[in-house]
Write a protein that holds these residues in place. Structure first.
Motif, PDB file in Angstrom:
ATOM      1  N   UNK B 131       0.866  -1.513  -0.599  1.00 17.79           N
ATOM      2  CA  UNK B 131      -0.048  -0.405  -0.241  1.00 17.79           C
ATOM      3  C   UNK B 131       1.001   0.895   0.194  1.00 17.79           C
ATOM      4  N   UNK B 132       0.291   2.179  -0.950  1.00 11.77           N
ATOM      5  CA  UNK B 132       1.301   3.267  -1.033  1.00 11.77           C
ATOM      6  C   UNK B 132       0.584   4.465  -0.802  1.00 11.77           C
ATOM      7  N   UNK B 133       1.074   5.532  -0.190  1.00  6.89           N
ATOM      8  CA  UNK B 133       0.062   7.269  -1.193  1.00  6.89           C
ATOM      9  C   UNK B 133      -0.124   7.149  -1.995  1.00  6.89           C
ATOM     10  N   UNK B 134      -1.249   7.689  -2.450  1.00  6.05           N
ATOM     11  CA  UNK B 134      -1.424   7.597  -4.385  1.00  6.05           C
ATOM     12  C   UNK B 134      -0.609   9.884  -4.286  1.00  6.05           C
ATOM     13  N   UNK B 135      -0.283   9.641  -5.322  1.00  4.30           N
ATOM     14  CA  UNK B 135       0.833  11.062  -5.879  1.00  4.30           C
ATOM     15  C   UNK B 135      -0.312  11.677  -5.850  1.00  4.30           C
ATOM     16  N   UNK B 136      -1.559  12.051  -5.554  1.00  5.16           N
ATOM     17  CA  UNK B 136      -2.515  13.174  -6.019  1.00  5.16           C
ATOM     18  C   UNK B 136      -2.576  13.500  -4.041  1.00  5.16           C
ATOM     19  N   UNK B 137      -2.674  12.650  -3.425  1.00  6.98           N
ATOM     20  CA  UNK B 137      -2.304  12.477  -1.618  1.00  6.98           C
ATOM     21  C   UNK B 137      -1.123  12.996  -1.231  1.00  6.98           C
ATOM     22  N   UNK B 138       0.105  12.500  -2.223  1.00  5.82           N
ATOM     23  CA  UNK B 138       0.950  13.411  -1.437  1.00  5.82           C
ATOM     24  C   UNK B 138       1.389  15.082  -2.208  1.00  5.82           C
ATOM     25  N   UNK B 139       1.363  15.304  -3.425  1.00  6.17           N
ATOM     26  CA  UNK B 139       1.344  16.342  -3.942  1.00  6.17           C
ATOM     27  C   UNK B 139       0.169  17.488  -2.783  1.00  6.17           C
ATOM     28  N   UNK B 140      -0.880  17.117  -2.335  1.00  7.51           N
ATOM     29  CA  UNK B 140      -2.017  17.832  -1.784  1.00  7.51           C
ATOM     30  C   UNK B 140      -1.121  17.982   0.162  1.00  7.51           C
ATOM     31  N   UNK B 141      -0.185  16.726   0.167  1.00  6.75           N
ATOM     32  CA  UNK B 141       0.371  16.992   1.875  1.00  6.75           C
ATOM     33  C   UNK B 141       1.577  18.080   1.363  1.00  6.75           C
ATOM     34  N   UNK B 142       2.160  17.544   0.632  1.00  8.52           N
ATOM     35  CA  UNK B 142       3.127  18.906   0.295  1.00  8.52           C
ATOM     36  C   UNK B 142       3.129  19.657  -0.152  1.00  8.52           C
TER      37      UNK B 142
END
Lengths: 318, 240
Positions: B131-142
Motif C-alpha cells: 500500500x502506498x500514498x497516491x500521488x495526488x495525496x502526496x501532492x496535496x500533503x506537500x
C-alpha cells in the motif's frame, strides 16, 4: 577606496555629536558629544537609568537616534550599523547565553555567525576558555553556572572574533565582591592582550577608577564630564580625613553629623571617614571625638575619590 | 543563506539536541500517535483515503506553532534576543533562520510520522500488494503542508513580536490557527443544503479548485512573510 579605508583605521573608536534618544516624553539620552580614542578602556559612569544602556544600543545600531549622529570605528551608526556590528563584540545588560547549550556550543554558535572557520573556531574557543579558567567546564550546560562564570563566558563570546571594539554593559553588576574582582582582573588582562578598545558602562566607581584610562560621567541622559580618573579625582574639593581608633559610639556619630565643620561622616570598620568643610576643622573634630571617649590611634589626610566627584556632579545638577 | 542556516542550527540544538531524552519526548509522542496508533486504528484507509492528504496538510501547521513562538518570544523572555541582534547577522538571516527551523522541524516530524504510518499499516494490514500514498495525496500533503507551515510561521513571528511570554504567544497563535481552520467548516454548515447539493463538482473541477486555492494561499503566504520581514527589524524589536 584606500582613503576611505585609511579614514576608518585612523578615526577615533567612537565619535558622537549631539546624540539624543527620546522614548515618548522621556529623554533617555540628551545631546551626547564624545570622542573616544582607540586602544583604551573607556568607562561610562552613571547611576541606573542615566542613559548608559541606551548609548550602547545607539552605538551598535540597535536603536535609531532621535537626533544627532554617531560614528563607531569610522562607520555611521545610521547607515553602516552592520559594519559596526561586524567589528564589535558586546556583553549587554543580560549576558545573553543559551542556557540549554553547553559553554563550548555557546561560543561555537557565535563563531559560526562570524563565519570563523571550524579549525580557527576550535582553537580560539580553547584559547579564550583556557585564559578564563573555563576550559575544563566547556561541556557543562550554562544553566547551572554561577553568574560570575556566565559573565566570563559572555566576555569570551564578545572577544571570540577578535573585534576592534567591545561594549561591556555593567559586566560586574550583581556579582559578589570576589567574583567581581576576578572578572575585573580577567577583563583587564584579556583586553590588554587583545589590544581591543573597550566601552564599559558601570555604576561602580572603583571599577572605573581601576580599569579605565578615560571616564565619562553621565546623569539623566546628559554627559557631565570626560576626563582621566586621576584628573577627576583632583577635581574633588572636599578635604577628607581618615581617623583610625576604637570606641566609636552612636553618640559620637551624632555629634559628628551635627558638627558645623563636618560635611559628612561614615564609619568603615575601625576607620572613620570624614569630609570637612575646611581642612582646618580637623583639630576641633578630633578634639570633640576624644572628649567623648574615643581612643584615637591615627589621623591622616585622604585624597578625594572619583565617588566625591561623581556625587558633586550629580548634586550640582539637582 | 549560511547565516540563516546557522540560526536554524541554533534553534534545533536548543529545541531538541541538547536536552537529551526530554528534547525528543514531544517528537516521539507525535510519531507514536500519528505514525502508529492512528494508522493501526484506521487500517488501509489511513493510506488510501483521499481525505488523508488534506488532514495531513494541517499537521505541520500545529507543529510550527510551538517552535516559532519559542524561537522569538522565548528568546526575548530568556534575554538572549538582544545579544543575537548585536551580532553581525542581518535581520533577514535571523528571521528566516527561525522560520526555517520551525518549518523544517514540522516537515521532518510530519514526514517521519507518515513513513512510520505507511510501514505500520503495511505490516499489520497486508492486502497482497504494497500500500502506498497516491500521488495526488502526496501532492496535496506537500503543497498544503508547506503553504500552511509558512503561513503559521509568519503569523507566529508577528504574534510573538507582540507577546510578552512564550505561553502567551503559543496560546494566541494556537487560538488563531484553530479559528482559521474551523471558521470555513462552520461557514459551510450554515449554508442551505439545497444550495450545497447544487454545487457537486466533478473531479476536474476539484483539481481547478485545488490549484486556485493553492495559488491564493501562496499569495497570502507571500503577503504575511513580507509583513513579518518589515516588522522584524532591530530598531523596532529593541524599541518595542
Amino acid at each position: 577606496m584606500l582613503t576611505s579605508l585609511r579614514d576608518h583605521l585612523t578615526s577615533p573608536a567612537i565619535r558622537t555629536d549631539g546624540l539624543s534618544r527620546q522614548f515618548g516624553a522621556v529623554c533617555a539620552l540628551d545631546g551626547l558629544s564624545l570622542e573616544i580614542p582607540r586602544g583604551i578602556i573607556f568607562g561610562f559612569l552613571g547611576p541606573n537609568g542615566s542613559g548608559k544602556t541606551t548609548t550602547i544600543r545607539l552605538l551598535l545600531g540597535l536603536l535609531e537616534a532621535t537626533s544627532g549622529s554617531a560614528e563607531v570605528l569610522g562607520y555611521d551608526t545610521r547607515t553602516d550599523a552592520t559594519a559596526i556590528r561586524e567589528r564589535s563584540g558586546a556583553l549587554l545588560e543580560h549576558c545573553g547565553l543559551y542556557e540549554r547549550l553547553n559553554a563550548a556550543d555557546n561560543l561555537d554558535l557565535y563563531g559560526r555567525f562570524w563565519q570563523i572557520s571550524r579549525d580557527h573556531r576550535r582553537a580560539r574557543i580553547r584559547e579564550l576558555l583556557s585564559h578564563l579558567d573555563l576550559w575544563e567546564r566547556r561541556d557543562e550546560m550554562v544553566a547551572g553556572w554561577s553568574r560570575g562564570m556566565k559573565q566570563k563566558l559572555a566576555i569570551a563570546r564578545a572577544l571570540l572574533h577578535r573585534p576592534e571594539l567591545v561594549f561591556l554593559d555593567e559586566p560586574t553588576a550583581g556579582l559578589d565582591p570576589i567574583a567581581a574582582v576576578t572578572l575585573r582582573d580577567d577583563l583587564s588582562r584579556l583586553t590588554a592582550r587583545e589590544g581591543v578598545t573597550v566601552f564599559l558602562t558601570t555604576h561602580n566607581l572603583a571599577e572605573a577608577e581601576r580599569l579605565c584610562a578615560l571616564v565619562g560621567v553621565v546623569h539623566n541622559g546628559k554627559l557631565k564630564v570626560v576626563a582621566p580618573p586621576a584628573q577627576l579625582n583632583a577635581m574633588s574639593e572636599t578635604p577628607r580625613v581618615e581617623i583610625i581608633g576604637a570606641g566609636l559610639t552612636e553618640a559620637m556619630m551624632e555629634m559628628l553629623r551635627a558638627h558645623r565643620g563636618v560635611v559628612s561622616a561614615r564609619a568603615d570598620g575601625r576607620c572613620l571617614i570624614i569630609d570637612l568643610k575646611h581642612a582646618a576643622d580637623v583639630s576641633s573634630v578630633v578634639a570633640a571625638l576624644v572628649s567623648l571617649g574615643y581612643h584615637l590611634e591615627t589621623v591622616r589626610n585622604s585624597a578625594g575619590s572619583l565617588e566625591d566627584v561623581f556625587h558633586s556632579l550629580v548634586e550640582a545638577q539637582r | 543563506m549560511m547565516d540563516a542556516i546557522a540560526v536554524a542550527w541554533k534553534e534545533w540544538s536548543e529545541q531538541i539536541g541538547q536536552r537529551g531524552f526530554r528534547g525528543y519526548q514531544g517528537i516521539l509522542l507525535m510519531i507514536l500517535v500519528f505514525g502508529i496508533v492512528l494508522p493501526l486504528q484506521n487500517g488501509p484507509a489511513w493510506i488510501t483515503s483521499p481525505i488523508i492528504g488534506i488532514a495531513w496538510s494541517w499537521v505541520p501547521m500545529f507543529l510550527v506553532t510551538t517552535v516559532i513562538a519559542d524561537a522569538i518570544a522565548g528568546e526575548r523572555e530568556r534575554h538572549t534576543l538582544e545579544t543575537l541582534l548585536a551580532s553581525c547577522l542581518s535581520d533577514r538571516a535571523i528571521l528566516f533562520g527561525k522560520m526555517g527551523a520551525a518549518i523544517g522541524y514540522a516537515g521532518a516530524v510530519t514526514a517521519i510520522s507518515l513513513f512510520v504510518g505507511l510501514v505500520a499499516v503495511n505490516l499489520v494490514h497486508r492486502q497482497g500488494g504494497l500500500l502506498l500514498y497516491g500521488a495526488p495525496v502526496v501532492l496535496v500533503m506537500c503543497v498544503g503542508g508547506v503553504l500552511g507551515a509558512v503561513f503559521v510561521a509568519a503569523v507566529g513571528v508577528l504574534i510573538s513580536l507582540r507577546a510578552a511570554t512564550v505561553r502567551q504567544a503559543q496560546q494566541t497563535l494556537g487560538g488563531a490557527i484553530m479559528a482559521l481552520l474551523l471558521a470555513p467548516l462552520a461557514a459551510v454548515r450554515l449554508l442551505p443544503t439545497e444550495w450545497l447539493s447544487s454545487l457537486r463538482p466533478d473531479s476536474a473541477t476539484y483539481v481547478q479548485l485545488g490549484v486556485i486555492a493553492a495559488a491564493a494561499f501562496a499569495l497570502l503566504d507571500a503577503g504575511v512573510v513580507a509583513l513579518a520581514t518589515v516588522r522584524f527589524r532591530r530598531a523596532r524589536l529593541i524599541a518595542d
